[in-house]
Design a protein around this motif. Structure first.
Motif, PDB file in Angstrom:
ATOM      1  N   ASP A 106       0.846  -1.187   0.000  1.00  0.00           N
ATOM      2  CA  ASP A 106       0.000   0.000   0.000  1.00  0.00           C
ATOM      3  C   ASP A 106       0.885   1.242   0.000  1.00  0.00           C
ATOM      4  O   ASP A 106       2.101   1.155  -0.237  1.00  0.00           O
ATOM      5  CB  ASP A 106      -0.984  -0.023   1.169  1.00  0.00           C
ATOM      6  N   ALA A 154      -6.243  -5.430  -2.399  1.00  0.00           N
ATOM      7  CA  ALA A 154      -7.149  -4.458  -3.016  1.00  0.00           C
ATOM      8  C   ALA A 154      -8.337  -5.214  -3.578  1.00  0.00           C
ATOM      9  O   ALA A 154      -8.176  -6.263  -4.216  1.00  0.00           O
ATOM     10  CB  ALA A 154      -6.435  -3.693  -4.129  1.00  0.00           C
ATOM     11  N   TRP A 193     -11.785  -4.528  -5.843  1.00  0.00           N
ATOM     12  CA  TRP A 193     -12.554  -3.605  -6.693  1.00  0.00           C
ATOM     13  C   TRP A 193     -13.825  -4.335  -7.118  1.00  0.00           C
ATOM     14  O   TRP A 193     -13.775  -5.464  -7.618  1.00  0.00           O
ATOM     15  CB  TRP A 193     -11.753  -3.216  -7.930  1.00  0.00           C
ATOM     16  N   ALA A 227     -14.336   0.325  -4.141  1.00  0.00           N
ATOM     17  CA  ALA A 227     -12.915  -0.030  -4.103  1.00  0.00           C
ATOM     18  C   ALA A 227     -12.428   0.055  -2.665  1.00  0.00           C
ATOM     19  O   ALA A 227     -12.715   1.030  -1.966  1.00  0.00           O
ATOM     20  CB  ALA A 227     -12.101   0.913  -4.994  1.00  0.00           C
ATOM     21  N   TRP A 228     -11.700  -0.976  -2.221  1.00  0.00           N
ATOM     22  CA  TRP A 228     -11.235  -1.039  -0.843  1.00  0.00           C
ATOM     23  C   TRP A 228      -9.802  -1.572  -0.796  1.00  0.00           C
ATOM     24  O   TRP A 228      -9.400  -2.378  -1.629  1.00  0.00           O
ATOM     25  CB  TRP A 228     -12.111  -1.974  -0.022  1.00  0.00           C
ATOM     26  N   LEU A 229      -9.058  -1.116   0.206  1.00  0.00           N
ATOM     27  CA  LEU A 229      -7.740  -1.650   0.519  1.00  0.00           C
ATOM     28  C   LEU A 229      -7.743  -2.102   1.974  1.00  0.00           C
ATOM     29  O   LEU A 229      -8.142  -1.345   2.861  1.00  0.00           O
ATOM     30  CB  LEU A 229      -6.648  -0.592   0.327  1.00  0.00           C
ATOM     31  N   SER A 244      -0.995   3.746  -4.712  1.00  0.00           N
ATOM     32  CA  SER A 244      -0.115   2.717  -4.174  1.00  0.00           C
ATOM     33  C   SER A 244       0.076   1.639  -5.232  1.00  0.00           C
ATOM     34  O   SER A 244      -0.733   1.522  -6.158  1.00  0.00           O
ATOM     35  CB  SER A 244      -0.708   2.108  -2.900  1.00  0.00           C
ATOM     36  N   VAL A 275      -0.406  -1.583  -5.033  1.00  0.00           N
ATOM     37  CA  VAL A 275      -1.503  -2.541  -5.068  1.00  0.00           C
ATOM     38  C   VAL A 275      -2.733  -1.933  -5.731  1.00  0.00           C
ATOM     39  O   VAL A 275      -3.445  -2.611  -6.489  1.00  0.00           O
ATOM     40  CB  VAL A 275      -1.832  -3.076  -3.649  1.00  0.00           C
ATOM     41  N   ALA A 276      -2.971  -0.648  -5.495  1.00  0.00           N
ATOM     42  CA  ALA A 276      -4.088   0.014  -6.166  1.00  0.00           C
ATOM     43  C   ALA A 276      -3.843   0.082  -7.672  1.00  0.00           C
ATOM     44  O   ALA A 276      -4.767  -0.086  -8.480  1.00  0.00           O
ATOM     45  CB  ALA A 276      -4.299   1.413  -5.603  1.00  0.00           C
ATOM     46  N   ALA A 293      -4.756  -3.234  -9.249  1.00  0.00           N
ATOM     47  CA  ALA A 293      -6.206  -3.400  -9.348  1.00  0.00           C
ATOM     48  C   ALA A 293      -6.787  -2.504 -10.436  1.00  0.00           C
ATOM     49  O   ALA A 293      -7.667  -2.914 -11.197  1.00  0.00           O
ATOM     50  CB  ALA A 293      -6.859  -3.095  -7.998  1.00  0.00           C
TER      51      ALA A 293
END
Length: 231
Positions: free
Chosen positions: A32, A40, A42, A53-55, A169, A171-172, A175
């Motif tokens: 992150d 992540a 989505w 969308a979540w982390l 980030s 990881v984002a 995704a």
């Protein structure tokens, strides 16, 4: 004289709501913004529009039910990956905090970008063959079907999307690249159907559809299986 085509303005196809289908989900694992490994998640519409969308940091996943609540929101959707192994592997990493029935449901509904692109390529080839058959019996000069953009293979698409503007980030970013692949692939299909439907003699092949048949069937099957599981 070449046969005229219909105006694009007459060929609008609903691009988001698809009866019987809930949509897709994308999973990614990586650092992150603070360099801590996170997952992540989505949530996407049937045509790839992001609807959540979540982390969640992996070291915090077991401390509360946040990830469980997020993953339940993917019920009835198909996971999408560049290949089948990647989303399944991520699912296995977080399976220990999830209900087994949810893990089984998601594992059983996985689509790959390669399969989606291949189905569009199949239909474009079939439509082009239909134009050739019509040319053989037509007195008009028929131009080949023109696609706004060619269908890439998934490696080319992945490379192109990896060059997107930097995300918040790593990881984002992973995704987002996969999310963009779903949306771009759905748009390739929209372009395909519009090009077909402008030819009157190709309308006998059916009304424009929001997604290719196999892709749509997979989404509807995932939604249907989920609905039956809750009865």
């Amino acid at each position: 004289m070449a046969e005229p085509e219909e105006s694009e303005s007459e060929l609008a196809i609903s691009v988001d709501y698809v009866p019987g289908a809930r949509g897709h989900a994308v999973l990614a694992v990586g650092p992150d913004a603070d360099g801590v490994e996170a997952v992540a998640v989505w949530r996407l519409s049937p045509t790839g529009r992001a609807g959540g969308a979540w982390l969640v940091r992996l070291d915090e996943a077991a401390q509360d039910d946040q990830l469980v609540r997020i993953m339940w929101m993917l019920q009835g959707r198909c996971l999408v990956g560049w290949n089948r192994e990647a989303p399944v592997a991520i699912l296995e990493r977080i399976a220990h905090v999830l209900p087994q029935e949810l893990v089984n449901m998601l594992r059983g509904n996985v689509l790959t970008v390669s399969d989606l692109l291949a189905e569009i390529t199949e239909h474009r080839s079939a439509y082009s063959d239909a134009v050739d058959r019509q040319r053989a019996v037509s007195k008009s000069k028929l131009a080949p079907l023109a696609w706004p953009s060619e269908v890439p293979d998934h490696e080319d698409l992945a490379i192109r999307l990896a060059a997107q503007p930097r995300a918040a980030s790593p990881v984002a970013g992973s995704a987002l690249a996969l999310t963009s692949a779903v949306a771009m692939t759905a748009q390739l299909w929209q372009d395909t159907e519009q090009a077909r439907y402008r030819r009157k003699y190709l309308r006998a092949l059916g009304e424009p559809q929001p997604l290719p048949p196999r892709w749509l069937a997979w989404l509807r099957a995932a939604a249907d299986n989920s609905a039956q599981a809750t009865i």
